[in-house]
Design a protein around this motif. Structure first.
Motif, PDB file in Angstrom:
ATOM      1  N   LEU A 147      65.514   0.912  37.664  1.00 58.27           N
ATOM      2  CA  LEU A 147      64.667  -0.282  37.628  1.00 58.27           C
ATOM      3  C   LEU A 147      64.507  -0.872  39.031  1.00 58.27           C
ATOM      4  CD1 LEU A 147      65.917  -2.153  34.432  1.00 58.27           C
ATOM      5  CD2 LEU A 147      63.532  -1.576  34.908  1.00 58.27           C
TER       6      LEU A 147
ATOM      7  N   ARG B  98      57.648  -4.473  33.990  1.00 56.26           N
ATOM      8  CA  ARG B  98      58.891  -3.851  34.441  1.00 56.26           C
ATOM      9  C   ARG B  98      58.534  -2.529  35.100  1.00 56.26           C
ATOM     10  NH1 ARG B  98      61.774  -8.273  34.513  1.00 56.26           N
ATOM     11  NH2 ARG B  98      62.080  -9.216  32.457  1.00 56.26           N
TER      12      ARG B  98
ATOM     13  N   LEU C 146      61.707  -2.843  27.176  1.00 54.36           N
ATOM     14  CA  LEU C 146      61.384  -3.694  28.321  1.00 54.36           C
ATOM     15  C   LEU C 146      59.893  -3.962  28.462  1.00 54.36           C
ATOM     16  CD1 LEU C 146      63.650  -2.031  31.064  1.00 54.36           C
ATOM     17  CD2 LEU C 146      64.218  -3.953  29.581  1.00 54.36           C
TER      18      LEU C 146
ATOM     19  N   THR D 197      55.826  -1.845  30.583  1.00 53.00           N
ATOM     20  CA  THR D 197      56.606  -1.068  31.540  1.00 53.00           C
ATOM     21  C   THR D 197      55.729  -0.035  32.232  1.00 53.00           C
ATOM     22  OG1 THR D 197      58.520  -1.273  30.062  1.00 53.00           O
ATOM     23  CG2 THR D 197      58.667   0.348  31.833  1.00 53.00           C
TER      24      THR D 197
END
Length: 368
Positions: A80, A153, A184, A187
């Motif tokens: 990430l 994200r 998440l 993304t």
């Protein structure tokens, strides 16, 4: 009366004691085996390091999860990226306005204004975007700026996070990519040099590699894929034809980033030199843009760096004591000028020529 078989009470007690003893002996054996397995696994320390990085990044991003992540999802979560820490913005990219406009329409708006795309299936964003073109033309910069502008994200997927030496582990990690992305969402999963990861399949592929590619493709856009998830794969490559055709089909939005034209080189130089002190800056930028045919955006930035170094060299040559001075308060460097850039261009051309000759010698040696 029928014959009946009964176990004496003493024998029953012995059986129970034996079973209990056997069960108790299995507990230390299990822990010993598990410890040995971890010690024999050379990737165990890397896995723990990845999990620690993932936990730290999740806290930093303020992500609140309804359920804890699995060990495989944590491994992927170590990739990430905190988009708020990125310094690249659209204004830092020169000469690619048409590409930026398309990225805004295809990627940014569906994430930031989903209401504009909900009325028709034809307006649904693509599952993948491929940026392709020569090296140094801004593909990775575009990905960084996209991550910052989208508010999604951003997973900068590394091949090392996907492949594992143990059989079956890589498939579990491939599944974890999409399960994590779904948790998440929205993304963006970015894969730089995607041709190395999703290269065209052939009969020489290892069984494990082939299985990972097949599973990745199925999870990306297969029968069981949930179309409502906001997950986008963004790839970058210098060799688009090396990417497997089945994966290219899943990236219908293919954006070609070519070497800049003269007008684009001028815009790139304006961005690179916007904070520099240059004599007759406008005319210098215009002339250098005309004389730098064949150079990429990265090449132009490196050329400007060489030009700037000539100021430091002249300062040291004119002030011999300056070489020995440490922490001088405010050294006064002269302005950059056209001659600096011409000298830098000549030096850059010579370096490129030497690099080309070296590459030719290497290929010749390999052929022989």
């Amino acid at each position: 009366m029928g014959n009946s078989f009964s176990v004496p009470a003493k024998t029953k007690g012995e059986i129970i004691v034996t079973l209990v003893g056997f069960g108790v002996s299995l507990v230390p054996a299990y822990y010993i085996f598990n410890t040995l397995l971890k010690r024999l696994d050379p990737t165990d320390s890397e896995k723990k390091k990845s999990e620690a990085i993932a936990q730290k990044m999740i806290e930093r991003l303020g992500i609140c999860l309804e359920e804890p992540l699995s060990e495989y999802e944590l491994c992927i979560a170590s990739n990430l990226v905190d988009t708020n820490s990125m310094v690249i913005e659209w204004k830092d990219i020169g000469g690619l306005e048409h590409i930026i406009e398309e990225i805004n329409e295809v990627i940014i708006l569906p994430f930031t204004r989903p209401d504009l795309f909900s009325s028709s299936e034809l307006l649904q964003p693509p599952k993948g975007v491929l940026l392709y073109g020569p090296p140094g033309c801004g593909k990775t910069m575009l990905a960084k700026a996209t991550a910052k502008a989208s508010g999604a994200r951003f997973i900068n997927l590394q091949a090392s996070a996907l492949f594992d030496k143990w059989y079956g582990e890589s498939q579990k990690r491939a599944e974890a990519i999409f399960s994590l992305a779904a948790k998440l969402e929205p993304t963006i999963i970015f894969i730089d040099e995607i041709d190395a990861f999703l290269r065209a399949r052939n009969t020489n592929d290892h069984e494990s590699t082939a299985m990972v590619k097949a599973q990745f493709m199925s999870l990306w856009d297969g029968l069981t894929t949930d179309a409502s998830h906001k997950i986008l794969i963004m790839g970058a490559t210098n060799r688009p034809m090396d990417v497997d055709p089945a994966f290219r089909r899943r990236m219908p939005c293919m954006l070609q980033i070519n070497l800049p034209t003269e007008s684009e080189r001028e815009k790139i130089l304006q961005v690179v030199l916007r904070n520099e002190d240059i004599t007759n800056k406008a005319s210098v930028v215009k002339e250098m843009a005309a004389n730098c045919d064949g150079l990429s955006g990265s090449d132009l930035k490196e050329l400007c760096r060489h030009a700037a170094l000539f100021r430091v060299r002249d300062y040291i040559n004119n002030e011999p004591a300056a070489r020995e001075m440490v922490g001088e308060a405010n050294p006064v460097l002269r302005k950059m000028n056209l001659q600096d850039f011409k000298r830098a261009l000549e030096k850059f051309r010579n370096m490129s020529l030497l690099s080309g000759l070296f590459s030719l010698e290497m290929h010749t040696a390999e052929d022989n």
